[in-house]
Design a protein around this motif. Structure first.
Motif, PDB file in Angstrom:
ATOM      1  N   VAL A 100       0.804  -1.195  -0.083  1.00  0.00           N
ATOM      2  CA  VAL A 100      -0.090   0.083   0.180  1.00  0.00           C
ATOM      3  C   VAL A 100       0.964   1.211   0.090  1.00  0.00           C
ATOM      4  CG1 VAL A 100      -1.704   1.316   1.435  1.00  0.00           C
ATOM      5  CG2 VAL A 100      -1.848  -1.026   1.008  1.00  0.00           C
ATOM      6  N   PHE A 101       1.973   1.543   0.728  1.00  0.00           N
ATOM      7  CA  PHE A 101       2.814   2.422   0.889  1.00  0.00           C
ATOM      8  C   PHE A 101       3.419   2.757  -0.557  1.00  0.00           C
ATOM      9  CE2 PHE A 101       7.515   3.682   1.209  1.00  0.00           C
ATOM     10  CZ  PHE A 101       7.271   5.085   1.533  1.00  0.00           C
ATOM     11  N   MET A 102       3.867   1.691  -0.953  1.00  0.00           N
ATOM     12  CA  MET A 102       4.762   1.690  -2.645  1.00  0.00           C
ATOM     13  C   MET A 102       3.580   2.295  -3.271  1.00  0.00           C
ATOM     14  SD  MET A 102       6.756  -1.734  -2.214  1.00  0.00           S
ATOM     15  CE  MET A 102       7.417  -1.883  -3.743  1.00  0.00           C
ATOM     16  N   LEU A 103       2.477   1.932  -3.501  1.00  0.00           N
ATOM     17  CA  LEU A 103       1.230   2.380  -4.326  1.00  0.00           C
ATOM     18  C   LEU A 103       0.782   3.710  -4.016  1.00  0.00           C
ATOM     19  CD1 LEU A 103      -0.972  -0.848  -4.784  1.00  0.00           C
ATOM     20  CD2 LEU A 103       0.739  -0.055  -6.485  1.00  0.00           C
ATOM     21  N   ILE A 104       0.850   4.150  -2.971  1.00  0.00           N
ATOM     22  CA  ILE A 104       0.527   5.254  -2.545  1.00  0.00           C
ATOM     23  C   ILE A 104       1.701   6.475  -3.107  1.00  0.00           C
ATOM     24  CG2 ILE A 104       0.282   7.259  -0.686  1.00  0.00           C
ATOM     25  CD1 ILE A 104      -1.380   5.076   0.746  1.00  0.00           C
ATOM     26  N   TYR A 105       2.970   6.074  -2.810  1.00  0.00           N
ATOM     27  CA  TYR A 105       4.032   6.578  -3.338  1.00  0.00           C
ATOM     28  C   TYR A 105       4.027   6.742  -4.751  1.00  0.00           C
ATOM     29  CZ  TYR A 105       8.468   8.777  -3.817  1.00  0.00           C
ATOM     30  OH  TYR A 105       9.416   9.830  -4.141  1.00  0.00           O
ATOM     31  N   GLU A 106       3.889   5.662  -5.523  1.00  0.00           N
ATOM     32  CA  GLU A 106       3.746   5.671  -6.966  1.00  0.00           C
ATOM     33  C   GLU A 106       2.690   6.850  -7.340  1.00  0.00           C
ATOM     34  OE1 GLU A 106       3.219   2.665 -10.535  1.00  0.00           O
ATOM     35  OE2 GLU A 106       4.088   1.953  -8.771  1.00  0.00           O
ATOM     36  N   VAL A 107       1.614   6.745  -6.852  1.00  0.00           N
ATOM     37  CA  VAL A 107       0.595   7.739  -7.226  1.00  0.00           C
ATOM     38  C   VAL A 107       0.981   9.396  -6.826  1.00  0.00           C
ATOM     39  CG1 VAL A 107      -1.713   8.560  -6.628  1.00  0.00           C
ATOM     40  CG2 VAL A 107      -1.576   6.185  -6.968  1.00  0.00           C
ATOM     41  N   ILE A 108       1.845   9.375  -5.924  1.00  0.00           N
ATOM     42  CA  ILE A 108       2.237  10.915  -5.390  1.00  0.00           C
ATOM     43  C   ILE A 108       3.139  11.258  -6.696  1.00  0.00           C
ATOM     44  CG2 ILE A 108       3.564  12.104  -3.730  1.00  0.00           C
ATOM     45  CD1 ILE A 108       2.313  10.431  -1.776  1.00  0.00           C
ATOM     46  N   TRP A 115       6.274  18.416  -7.852  1.00  0.00           N
ATOM     47  CA  TRP A 115       6.370  17.491  -6.931  1.00  0.00           C
ATOM     48  C   TRP A 115       6.358  15.958  -7.678  1.00  0.00           C
ATOM     49  CZ3 TRP A 115       6.970  19.380  -2.572  1.00  0.00           C
ATOM     50  CH2 TRP A 115       6.323  20.694  -2.276  1.00  0.00           C
ATOM     51  N   GLY A 116       6.025  15.771  -8.761  1.00  0.00           N
ATOM     52  CA  GLY A 116       6.036  14.236  -9.499  1.00  0.00           C
ATOM     53  C   GLY A 116       7.443  14.410 -10.299  1.00  0.00           C
ATOM     54  N   TYR A 117       7.390  13.244 -10.578  1.00  0.00           N
ATOM     55  CA  TYR A 117       8.807  13.136 -11.621  1.00  0.00           C
ATOM     56  C   TYR A 117       8.496  11.723 -12.341  1.00  0.00           C
ATOM     57  CZ  TYR A 117      10.080   9.821  -7.802  1.00  0.00           C
ATOM     58  OH  TYR A 117      10.094   8.970  -6.946  1.00  0.00           O
ATOM     59  N   PHE A 118       7.515  11.042 -11.911  1.00  0.00           N
ATOM     60  CA  PHE A 118       7.399   9.646 -12.751  1.00  0.00           C
ATOM     61  C   PHE A 118       6.300   9.890 -13.784  1.00  0.00           C
ATOM     62  CE2 PHE A 118       6.014   5.015 -12.299  1.00  0.00           C
ATOM     63  CZ  PHE A 118       7.061   4.722 -12.905  1.00  0.00           C
ATOM     64  N   ASN A 119       6.363   9.148 -14.854  1.00  0.00           N
ATOM     65  CA  ASN A 119       5.310   9.305 -16.152  1.00  0.00           C
ATOM     66  C   ASN A 119       4.895   8.184 -16.574  1.00  0.00           C
ATOM     67  OD1 ASN A 119       5.223  12.459 -16.391  1.00  0.00           O
ATOM     68  ND2 ASN A 119       7.267  11.943 -16.290  1.00  0.00           N
ATOM     69  N   TYR A 120       3.717   7.759 -16.625  1.00  0.00           N
ATOM     70  CA  TYR A 120       3.375   6.622 -17.374  1.00  0.00           C
ATOM     71  C   TYR A 120       3.179   6.786 -18.904  1.00  0.00           C
ATOM     72  CZ  TYR A 120       1.465   4.326 -12.834  1.00  0.00           C
ATOM     73  OH  TYR A 120       1.537   3.888 -11.862  1.00  0.00           O
ATOM     74  N   GLY A 121       3.656   5.577 -19.586  1.00  0.00           N
ATOM     75  CA  GLY A 121       3.675   5.483 -21.078  1.00  0.00           C
ATOM     76  C   GLY A 121       2.551   4.571 -21.095  1.00  0.00           C
ATOM     77  N   TRP A 122       2.529   3.172 -21.379  1.00  0.00           N
ATOM     78  CA  TRP A 122       1.690   1.972 -21.384  1.00  0.00           C
ATOM     79  C   TRP A 122       1.283   1.543 -20.053  1.00  0.00           C
ATOM     80  CZ3 TRP A 122       3.712  -2.131 -19.775  1.00  0.00           C
ATOM     81  CH2 TRP A 122       5.185  -2.713 -20.229  1.00  0.00           C
TER      82      TRP A 122
END
Length: 152
Positions: A100-108, A115-122
């Motif tokens: 749950v922690f990892m998924l919440i952090y991924e969403v953040i 604030w964010g730095y991660f982007n989804y392709g597929w």
């Protein structure tokens, strides 16, 4: 970029201040293992297939801290606090907490900059839900293997 800097500082402080289980040797092993394993995964998912990326789709210096200083301290915390000698239910609940922690952090991390730095392709969050438990099992087994090697 601000979110990444805050996360790197916070995760490293927590990991090193609270560590009471991992030896220096184990920390080096976990750190190197994490960087290599993440680097290999990102080589394909990020760069070759553009499933996700950090900051931009290109190979750039800005993404270097995500590969070298973000995930290793998280893995240290996971292993340091893991309830090895506890009943199975407690270990399962611990796993669920971390997932749950990892998924919440991924969403953040998906929030817009700064604030964010991660982007989804597929890539989708659902894939992380499937992959993250496997990654934690791999990490845990690697740690147990390192401990076994140290004893021999």
């Amino acid at each position: 970029m601000i979110g990444l800097i805050i996360a790197v500082i916070l995760f490293n402080l927590i990991a090193f201040i609270t560590n009471n289980r991992l030896t220096k040797n184990q920390i080096v092993h976990i750190w190197a293992f994490t960087i290599i394993f993440q680097g290999l995964a990102d080589l394909y998912i990020d760069h070759k297939y553009q499933g996700y990326w950090y900051f931009t789709k290109d190979v750039d210096w800005a993404s270097l801290p995500t590969l070298t200083m973000l995930i290793p301290p998280v893995n240290m915390m996971f292993l340091n606090w893991y309830p090895f000698n506890s009943p199975l239910l407690k270990r399962i609940l611990y796993y669920i907490f971390w997932l749950v922690f990892m998924l919440i952090y991924e969403v953040i991390s998906l929030l817009p900059e700064p604030w964010g730095y991660f982007n989804y392709g597929w890539w989708k969050l659902e894939y992380s839900i499937l992959v993250d438990p496997i990654l934690l099992v791999i990490l845990l087994n690697y740690y147990k293997w390192i401990c076994k090697i140290e004893k021999s």
